[in-house]
Design a protein around this motif. Structure first.
Motif, PDB file in Angstrom:
ATOM      1  N   VAL A   1       0.843  -1.213   0.000  1.00  0.00           N
ATOM      2  CA  VAL A   1       0.000   0.000   0.000  1.00  0.00           C
ATOM      3  C   VAL A   1       0.866   1.246   0.000  1.00  0.00           C
ATOM      4  CG1 VAL A   1      -1.544   1.396   1.429  1.00  0.00           C
ATOM      5  CG2 VAL A   1      -1.994  -1.014   1.114  1.00  0.00           C
ATOM      6  N   PHE A   2       1.865   1.231   0.871  1.00  0.00           N
ATOM      7  CA  PHE A   2       2.709   2.420   0.985  1.00  0.00           C
ATOM      8  C   PHE A   2       3.476   2.676  -0.299  1.00  0.00           C
ATOM      9  CE2 PHE A   2       3.558   5.310   4.345  1.00  0.00           C
ATOM     10  CZ  PHE A   2       4.645   6.027   3.880  1.00  0.00           C
TER      11      PHE A   2
ATOM     12  N   LEU B   1       1.129   4.028  -3.116  1.00  0.00           N
ATOM     13  CA  LEU B   1       0.754   5.440  -3.006  1.00  0.00           C
ATOM     14  C   LEU B   1       1.969   6.342  -3.137  1.00  0.00           C
ATOM     15  CD1 LEU B   1      -2.064   5.422  -0.288  1.00  0.00           C
ATOM     16  CD2 LEU B   1      -2.231   5.390  -2.759  1.00  0.00           C
ATOM     17  N   LEU B   2       3.131   5.854  -2.738  1.00  0.00           N
ATOM     18  CA  LEU B   2       4.363   6.633  -2.922  1.00  0.00           C
ATOM     19  C   LEU B   2       4.644   6.836  -4.408  1.00  0.00           C
ATOM     20  CD1 LEU B   2       6.925   7.926  -1.709  1.00  0.00           C
ATOM     21  CD2 LEU B   2       7.981   5.667  -1.773  1.00  0.00           C
TER      22      LEU B   2
ATOM     23  N   LEU C   1       2.465   6.656  -6.796  1.00  0.00           N
ATOM     24  CA  LEU C   1       1.421   7.526  -7.352  1.00  0.00           C
ATOM     25  C   LEU C   1       1.720   8.986  -7.033  1.00  0.00           C
ATOM     26  CD1 LEU C   1      -1.276   7.618  -8.856  1.00  0.00           C
ATOM     27  CD2 LEU C   1      -2.448   7.317  -6.685  1.00  0.00           C
ATOM     28  N   SER C   2       2.190   9.257  -5.824  1.00  0.00           N
ATOM     29  CA  SER C   2       2.488  10.650  -5.470  1.00  0.00           C
ATOM     30  C   SER C   2       3.665  11.168  -6.291  1.00  0.00           C
ATOM     31  CB  SER C   2       2.765  10.792  -3.973  1.00  0.00           C
ATOM     32  OG  SER C   2       3.978  10.189  -3.625  1.00  0.00           O
TER      33      SER C   2
ATOM     34  N   ILE D   1       2.281  11.975  -9.675  1.00  0.00           N
ATOM     35  CA  ILE D   1       1.485  13.207  -9.606  1.00  0.00           C
ATOM     36  C   ILE D   1       2.387  14.429  -9.562  1.00  0.00           C
ATOM     37  CG2 ILE D   1      -0.031  14.547  -8.121  1.00  0.00           C
ATOM     38  CD1 ILE D   1      -1.190  11.969  -7.111  1.00  0.00           C
ATOM     39  N   SER D   2       3.488  14.303  -8.833  1.00  0.00           N
ATOM     40  CA  SER D   2       4.368  15.468  -8.672  1.00  0.00           C
ATOM     41  C   SER D   2       4.999  15.876  -9.999  1.00  0.00           C
ATOM     42  CB  SER D   2       5.459  15.174  -7.638  1.00  0.00           C
ATOM     43  OG  SER D   2       6.306  14.162  -8.102  1.00  0.00           O
TER      44      SER D   2
ATOM     45  N   LEU E   1       3.294  15.407 -12.896  1.00  0.00           N
ATOM     46  CA  LEU E   1       2.194  15.472 -13.866  1.00  0.00           C
ATOM     47  C   LEU E   1       2.117  16.826 -14.563  1.00  0.00           C
ATOM     48  CD1 LEU E   1       0.040  13.509 -14.827  1.00  0.00           C
ATOM     49  CD2 LEU E   1      -1.478  14.346 -13.051  1.00  0.00           C
TER      50      LEU E   1
ATOM     51  N   PHE F   1      -6.203  19.868  -4.568  1.00  0.00           N
ATOM     52  CA  PHE F   1      -5.242  20.107  -3.483  1.00  0.00           C
ATOM     53  C   PHE F   1      -4.257  18.955  -3.334  1.00  0.00           C
ATOM     54  CE2 PHE F   1      -5.841  23.924  -0.865  1.00  0.00           C
ATOM     55  CZ  PHE F   1      -6.839  24.533  -1.603  1.00  0.00           C
ATOM     56  N   LEU F   2      -4.711  17.757  -3.643  1.00  0.00           N
ATOM     57  CA  LEU F   2      -3.807  16.610  -3.577  1.00  0.00           C
ATOM     58  C   LEU F   2      -2.785  16.685  -4.708  1.00  0.00           C
ATOM     59  CD1 LEU F   2      -3.178  13.939  -2.145  1.00  0.00           C
ATOM     60  CD2 LEU F   2      -4.755  12.813  -3.718  1.00  0.00           C
ATOM     61  N   LEU F   3      -3.231  17.069  -5.901  1.00  0.00           N
ATOM     62  CA  LEU F   3      -2.316  17.180  -7.031  1.00  0.00           C
ATOM     63  C   LEU F   3      -1.328  18.326  -6.816  1.00  0.00           C
ATOM     64  CD1 LEU F   3      -4.750  16.579 -10.038  1.00  0.00           C
ATOM     65  CD2 LEU F   3      -3.195  14.980  -8.980  1.00  0.00           C
TER      66      LEU F   3
ATOM     67  N   PRO G   1       1.521  16.663  -3.621  1.00  0.00           N
ATOM     68  CA  PRO G   1       1.421  15.206  -3.641  1.00  0.00           C
ATOM     69  C   PRO G   1       1.948  14.522  -2.377  1.00  0.00           C
ATOM     70  CG  PRO G   1       2.419  16.025  -5.656  1.00  0.00           C
ATOM     71  CD  PRO G   1       2.339  17.169  -4.734  1.00  0.00           C
TER      72      PRO G   1
ATOM     73  N   MET H   1      -0.343  12.632  -0.036  1.00  0.00           N
ATOM     74  CA  MET H   1      -0.825  11.285  -0.320  1.00  0.00           C
ATOM     75  C   MET H   1      -0.204  10.285   0.650  1.00  0.00           C
ATOM     76  SD  MET H   1      -1.194   9.438  -3.946  1.00  0.00           S
ATOM     77  CE  MET H   1      -2.877   9.915  -4.121  1.00  0.00           C
ATOM     78  N   LEU H   2       1.019  10.579   1.112  1.00  0.00           N
ATOM     79  CA  LEU H   2       1.690   9.655   2.019  1.00  0.00           C
ATOM     80  C   LEU H   2       1.002   9.593   3.375  1.00  0.00           C
ATOM     81  CD1 LEU H   2       5.398  10.524   1.178  1.00  0.00           C
ATOM     82  CD2 LEU H   2       3.982   8.720   0.250  1.00  0.00           C
TER      83      LEU H   2
ATOM     84  N   ALA I   1      -1.568   7.078   3.062  1.00  0.00           N
ATOM     85  CA  ALA I   1      -0.969   5.744   3.122  1.00  0.00           C
ATOM     86  C   ALA I   1      -0.648   5.362   4.561  1.00  0.00           C
ATOM     87  CB  ALA I   1       0.301   5.709   2.269  1.00  0.00           C
ATOM     88  N   ALA I   2      -0.093   6.319   5.314  1.00  0.00           N
ATOM     89  CA  ALA I   2       0.315   6.025   6.695  1.00  0.00           C
ATOM     90  C   ALA I   2      -0.880   5.654   7.556  1.00  0.00           C
ATOM     91  CB  ALA I   2       1.040   7.228   7.284  1.00  0.00           C
TER      92      ALA I   2
ATOM     93  N   PHE J   1      -5.255  12.556 -14.016  1.00  0.00           N
ATOM     94  CA  PHE J   1      -5.041  11.860 -12.749  1.00  0.00           C
ATOM     95  C   PHE J   1      -5.950  10.656 -12.537  1.00  0.00           C
ATOM     96  CE2 PHE J   1      -4.028  10.848  -8.538  1.00  0.00           C
ATOM     97  CZ  PHE J   1      -5.194  10.767  -7.798  1.00  0.00           C
TER      98      PHE J   1
ATOM     99  N   GLY K   1      -4.240   7.200 -11.980  1.00  0.00           N
ATOM    100  CA  GLY K   1      -4.441   6.681 -10.625  1.00  0.00           C
ATOM    101  C   GLY K   1      -5.137   5.339 -10.644  1.00  0.00           C
TER     102      GLY K   1
ATOM    103  N   CYS L   1      -3.222   1.912  -9.415  1.00  0.00           N
ATOM    104  CA  CYS L   1      -3.736   1.254  -8.197  1.00  0.00           C
ATOM    105  C   CYS L   1      -4.283  -0.139  -8.508  1.00  0.00           C
ATOM    106  CB  CYS L   1      -4.827   2.113  -7.547  1.00  0.00           C
ATOM    107  SG  CYS L   1      -4.191   3.638  -6.843  1.00  0.00           S
TER     108      CYS L   1
ATOM    109  N   PHE M   1       3.262   9.824  11.376  1.00  0.00           N
ATOM    110  CA  PHE M   1       4.013   9.828  10.126  1.00  0.00           C
ATOM    111  C   PHE M   1       4.235  11.253   9.633  1.00  0.00           C
ATOM    112  CE2 PHE M   1       5.992   7.648   6.744  1.00  0.00           C
ATOM    113  CZ  PHE M   1       5.796   8.395   5.608  1.00  0.00           C
TER     114      PHE M   1
ATOM    115  N   ILE N   1      -8.522   6.316  -1.436  1.00  0.00           N
ATOM    116  CA  ILE N   1      -7.785   5.455  -2.370  1.00  0.00           C
ATOM    117  C   ILE N   1      -7.022   4.388  -1.595  1.00  0.00           C
ATOM    118  CG2 ILE N   1      -5.990   5.402  -4.132  1.00  0.00           C
ATOM    119  CD1 ILE N   1      -6.680   8.343  -4.744  1.00  0.00           C
ATOM    120  N   GLY N   2      -6.345   4.804  -0.521  1.00  0.00           N
ATOM    121  CA  GLY N   2      -5.544   3.867   0.267  1.00  0.00           C
ATOM    122  C   GLY N   2      -6.366   2.747   0.869  1.00  0.00           C
TER     123      GLY N   2
END
Lengths: 134, 375
Positions: free
Chosen positions: A27-28, A31-32, A34-35, A38-39, A41, B101-103, B106, B109-110, B113-114, B211, B215, B219, B303, B360-361
């Motif tokens: 999972v981590f 998403l890492l 994906l981030s 995105i960064s 993008l 805001f997420l884009l 980024p 997003m962690l 996940a945490a 996205f 995404g 995923c 985290f 998403i997580g």
């Protein structure tokens, strides 16, 4: 109850540690990744549009850092918000001003608009509409 | 006279036992919380009334109860037991989500996940309490703080636990204003609460359109079992952002999600019949659900503090609490906590970014657990 396992014995029997650790890592990591995608993008989009968007971002960020030196100073706020207020109708909703502030990448739009209200530069007319007061 | 006596023996008054009464009180309490206290009314009102419906005593064999195969409630419950309503709700959720805001940041997003680490820690706890792996997974997913995801996974892995898992998940989501603030105050200092997040860059429409496609592909390549949830979710978002199917997006985010929410809440509530629901296992699930929620919140907060050790531009650690998937309740709590520390610190949209990452997580976690344990 016969044959029921408890505690660490149960976790080991059902490979709980492996499931938990593997699942958490997957999972981590997902998403890492994906981030990270995105960064990048906005650069990819700029490349697709073949525009020097990334170069234009740098001076805009510098402008923002200068403008954010004192977000509560009315004079400074007005110098940035007057052009926006002139672009709006005489009577406008705060959401429109907020949207313009975002489009022009002005920092702290919520705080700034609130400060303008507190300084009576934005006068409430009723029904959700405001006007600028010089 | 004989007929009249027979009628009396078939009334709820003759058939009631103490378990029905306990659950009726629980249902009325949920309705009270929804209406008087406004605790997540969209969830608690249907669930609360569903609990009342499900605990009216009736005579078996006439197609009345939710567990009788020829009853109306059973047909409506089909959407829960087969994971249909969660997928529909995710479609509407995607159509209501703004990822800008997420884009724009980024890193947030962690934090989503945490917060999902609470799921795996709770999985271990559930195993330690003698739950089987399928059951432990269904209980652990409560830590994702996502009702539809919890119901979806439980329907696949441990259908007999749908009632207690769903009630636990939605109850704790509604109790976020009580559960999260003490954990935030315990783990985040006043100084950290005052950290201001930077203004966000404007995210282009193209990014918002690309996205959901990227995404979704990433995923679901990672966890194909999450397709039933993430497929509708990202499709709903794409409908919203494309701008070319506004009618469909509006329908998904209004009529469709509302209909699914009504029937999901009502039937999940009705499934909590006292004679089936009230047992030691349900209590254990409630206890573990609270653990899951608390650990998920704490994981996100800790985290964020860990990330700040390496970041020049610090993140407000409160945002970690919004990494759970409880949209928009946890984002609202983070925002309120930030305002208490600094009345000019507006964290809401940053918290919403973490919330959407949590959605998403948690769906990816559900897919991973299902793929580990299927068969």
């Amino acid at each position: 109850m016969e044959g029921q396992l408890f505690g660490l014995e149960a976790i080991s029997h059902y490979r709980g540690w492996a499931v938990a650790a593997t699942g958490a890592i997957i999972v981590f990591s997902g998403l890492l990744i994906l981030s990270l995608i995105i960064s990048q993008l906005h650069k990819l989009v700029a490349l697709l549009e073949k525009s020097p968007q990334s170069l234009e971002d740098a001076p805009a960020e510098a402008t923002i850092s200068k403008a954010s030196s004192d977000p509560l100073d009315i004079g400074s706020l007005l110098s940035h918000y007057l052009p926006l207020l002139e672009a709006l109708d005489t009577e406008f909703q705060l959401a429109e001003l907020y949207r313009l502030a975002q489009e022009h990448q002005l920092p702290h739009p919520h705080l700034s608009i609130r400060r303008l209200r507190e300084a009576d530069k934005l006068v409430f007319l009723g029904n959700g509409f405001f006007r600028y007061q010089d | 006279m004989e007929l009249f006596l027979k009628f009396l023996t078939n009334t709820g008054f003759a058939l009631v036992d103490y378990r029905h009464l306990i659950m009726l009180v629980v249902g009325i309490f949920f309705v009270y919380l929804a209406i008087a206290k406004k605790y997540e009314p969209l969830l608690l009102l249907p669930i609360g009334f569903g609990v009342i419906i499900g605990n009216i005593p009736f005579f078996q064999g006439f197609g009345i109860g939710i567990y009788e195969t020829n009853s109306v409630l059973h047909y409506l419950y089909f959407g829960v037991t087969n994971g249909i309503y969660p997928s529909i709700i995710f479609l509407g959720l995607g159509a209501m989500t703004d990822f800008s805001f997420l884009l724009a940041n980024p890193k947030l997003m962690l934090l989503g996940a945490a917060a999902q680490m609470g799921i795996f820690i709770t999985y271990l706890s559930a195993l330690a309490l003698a739950f089987k792996p399928h059951e432990a997974s269904s209980i652990a997913i409560i830590g994702g703080a996502d009702g539809p995801t919890s119901i979806f996974l439980t329907a696949k892995l441990a259908p007999d636990l749908i009632g207690p898992v769903a009630i636990a998940a939605y109850s704790y989501m509604a109790l976020i204003p009580i559960i999260q603030p003490p954990i935030m105050r315990l783990l985040v200092t006043q100084k950290e609460m005052k950290i201001r997040m930077p203004s966000m860059r404007t995210v282009s429409r193209k990014e918002l359109i690309i996205f959901p496609v990227i995404g979704f592909i990433l995923c679901t390549f990672l966890a194909p079992a999450s397709i039933p949830l993430l497929g509708p979710f990202f499709f709903g978002n794409l409908m919203k952002e494309s701008g070319v199917v506004n009618r469909l997006a509006a329908t998904a985010s209004n009529a469709i999600i509302d209909t699914a929410t009504i029937y999901l809440g009502l039937t999940v509530g009705a499934s909590t019949q006292g004679d089936i629901f009230l047992n030691v296992r349900s209590l254990g699930i409630f206890f573990l659900g609270a653990i899951a929620f608390s650990i998920a919140t704490a994981s996100g907060l800790l985290f964020a503090k860990f990330m700040n050790l390496f970041l020049k531009e610090k993140i407000n650690p409160l945002l970690g609490a919004a990494g759970v998937s409880a949209v928009p309740g946890s984002a609202r709590e983070v925002h309120m906590m930030g305002l208490k520390a600094d009345p000019n610190n507006f964290l809401l949209m940053h918290a919403m970014a973490c919330n959407s990452s949590g959605v998403i997580g948690s769906a990816v976690c559900a897919g991973i657990l299902w793929s580990f344990l299927k068969g």
